[in-house]
Design a protein around this motif. Structure first.
Motif, PDB file in Angstrom:
ATOM      1  N   ILE A 129     107.277 114.513 101.882  1.00  0.00           N
ATOM      2  CA  ILE A 129     108.086 113.700 103.055  1.00  0.00           C
ATOM      3  C   ILE A 129     107.527 112.087 102.877  1.00  0.00           C
ATOM      4  O   ILE A 129     106.501 111.840 102.231  1.00  0.00           O
ATOM      5  CB  ILE A 129     107.711 114.021 104.470  1.00  0.00           C
ATOM      6  CG1 ILE A 129     106.158 113.586 105.033  1.00  0.00           C
ATOM      7  CG2 ILE A 129     108.003 115.687 104.680  1.00  0.00           C
ATOM      8  CD1 ILE A 129     105.979 113.597 106.678  1.00  0.00           C
ATOM      9  N   HIS A 133     108.616 108.354 107.272  1.00  0.00           N
ATOM     10  CA  HIS A 133     108.452 109.507 107.880  1.00  0.00           C
ATOM     11  C   HIS A 133     106.953 109.550 108.459  1.00  0.00           C
ATOM     12  O   HIS A 133     106.818 109.851 109.733  1.00  0.00           O
ATOM     13  CB  HIS A 133     108.618 110.784 107.276  1.00  0.00           C
ATOM     14  CG  HIS A 133     110.325 110.966 107.113  1.00  0.00           C
ATOM     15  ND1 HIS A 133     111.032 110.336 106.060  1.00  0.00           N
ATOM     16  CD2 HIS A 133     111.237 111.718 107.550  1.00  0.00           C
ATOM     17  CE1 HIS A 133     112.213 110.601 106.048  1.00  0.00           C
ATOM     18  NE2 HIS A 133     112.357 111.640 106.939  1.00  0.00           N
ATOM     19  N   CYS A 154     109.516 118.305 109.034  1.00  0.00           N
ATOM     20  CA  CYS A 154     110.372 117.204 108.072  1.00  0.00           C
ATOM     21  C   CYS A 154     110.372 118.054 106.820  1.00  0.00           C
ATOM     22  O   CYS A 154     111.546 117.737 106.152  1.00  0.00           O
ATOM     23  CB  CYS A 154     109.519 116.116 107.950  1.00  0.00           C
ATOM     24  SG  CYS A 154     109.730 114.932 109.400  1.00  0.00           S
ATOM     25  N   LEU A 164     114.508 112.780 112.452  1.00  0.00           N
ATOM     26  CA  LEU A 164     112.930 112.859 112.955  1.00  0.00           C
ATOM     27  C   LEU A 164     112.648 112.247 114.316  1.00  0.00           C
ATOM     28  O   LEU A 164     112.237 112.609 115.151  1.00  0.00           O
ATOM     29  CB  LEU A 164     111.967 112.478 111.857  1.00  0.00           C
ATOM     30  CG  LEU A 164     110.755 112.230 112.123  1.00  0.00           C
ATOM     31  CD1 LEU A 164     110.077 113.893 112.744  1.00  0.00           C
ATOM     32  CD2 LEU A 164     109.889 111.569 111.042  1.00  0.00           C
TER      33      LEU A 164
END
Length: 365
Positions: A129, A133, A154, A164
């Motif tokens: 990710i 994030h 995620c 998210l």
């Protein structure tokens, strides 16, 4: 003070610049992992220098400005992002086996890649990710359990930054798995079971259903009215239901051993890589609904599932359900199923409106 600190700033710029150039030369296949390791190392370096008083108050701004001058077009190294790198390191520094080394050099910190160090964190998901994030997860959560949950979420659902943010705002961690289901026991692959649990809510607001048409005829006709409203508003229904759904059809017919079967709503979900059956029921949950749904899933598994797809998943969508009772009944079934409820928009609207007396007071004002 600025003149005295200038050589330190120059040295900082030199080290960060060299680390950036070295990182950019790595293979693109491991770009995200390399970036995270780079940011972790830079964050460690900034933390060691800025937290102990060696750098002045405006050090990070000065370093960022000088990096931009020496590397035109460089992105991602604003003062804010450099502070995010420091936070990234400081929040995960319990995994740094080189803490005793206070030489303040930028290193990729190979200890980040040791699985045993990350016993509490899904390593593959962590490195798959993006940094933005990670920053959002670290800024908006406090416990390692929450962070582990959102990191895995995620990676599994391939959430965008905006998606998210929405999941965190909805407190998905504390609301996970609220829909009664048997996914853990019926889906052998834990990651696939986790995806399925996160895919479905325990209740859906279907504000496009015309409740005035319901309750005037028998249950089967009412269920067909609900189905027609959903079909005519399929885009809204899919947006309500979640990400990755592709509509296949309604009242989909299957002939199995000379017996007719009609699936209310049939979808394919790209994230789960499986067919999804949604059976609509006007009233309160009944155990017989699961038997019918299990039979449909059996037929689809035998006749429709193609190589590479996961087994089909079934959802009963009914007006009301006793969660404890549903969970008890689900224990008897081996195919992945869950039971969710829906609420029509007009009733929900009535619940939100003030009562008659309060409305009169408001009108009089």
């Amino acid at each position: 003070m600025k003149e005295k600190l200038s050589p330190q700033y120059n040295d900082a710029v030199r080290q960060i610049k060299a680390a950036i150039l070295q990182s950019q030369a790595k293979a693109l296949a491991s770009a995200n992992q390399e970036q995270l390791a780079l940011y972790y190392g830079i964050g460690r370096y900034i933390s060691q220098n800025s937290r102990t008083g060696f750098w002045g108050k405006d050090a990070i701004e000065t370093i960022s400005r000088q990096l931009s001058t020496e590397m035109p077009g460089l992105r991602g190294f604003s003062p804010r992002n450099l502070r995010n790198m420091r936070m990234f390191y400081e929040q995960w520094k319990m995994f740094d086996t080189n803490l005793a080394d206070a030489s303040a050099k930028i290193e990729k910190v190979e200890s980040m890649l040791v699985p045993s160090v990350f016993s509490e964190i899904p390593l593959h998901a962590f490195f798959n990710i993006g940094f933005s994030h990670h920053v959002m997860i670290l800024s908006k959560t406090k416990t390692i359990e929450e962070r582990r949950f959102y990191i895995q979420l995620c990676a599994d659902l391939q959430l965008s930054h905006e998606a998210l943010e929405q999941r965190i705002a909805e407190d998905a961690y504390h609301n996970q798995g609220k829909m009664p289901n048997n996914f853990i026991s019926s889906i052998p692959d834990y990651k696939q079971a986790f995806r399925a649990i996160q895919m479905f809510k325990d209740s859906y607001l279907l504000d496009f259903i015309n409740t005035e048409q319901l309750g005037q005829r028998d249950e089967d006709i009412d269920e067909r009215v609900i189905e027609n409203d959903i079909v005519h508003n399929m885009r809204n229904f899919i947006m309500t239901f979640g990400k990755g759904f592709a509509y296949i059809g309604c009242q989909v017919h299957y002939d199995k051993l000379g017996h007719d079967h009609w699936v209310d709503l049939l979808f394919f979900n790209r994230i789960l890589s499986s067919l999804v059956v949604v059976e609509l029921k006007k009233g309160t949950f009944k155990p017989a609904y699961l038997g019918q749904l299990s039979h449909y899933l059996h037929v689809l598994d035998d006749d429709e599932r193609i190589e590479g797809e996961n087994p089909p998943v079934g959802i009963i969508l009914c007006k009301d359900a006793d969660r404890t009772f549903v969970e008890y009944v689900l224990q008897d079934y081996q195919r992945p199923m869950g039971v969710a409820t829906y609420q029509a928009g007009q009733k929900r609207l009535m619940e939100l409106l003030p009562d008659e007396e309060e409305m009169k007071k408001l009108m009089s004002k």
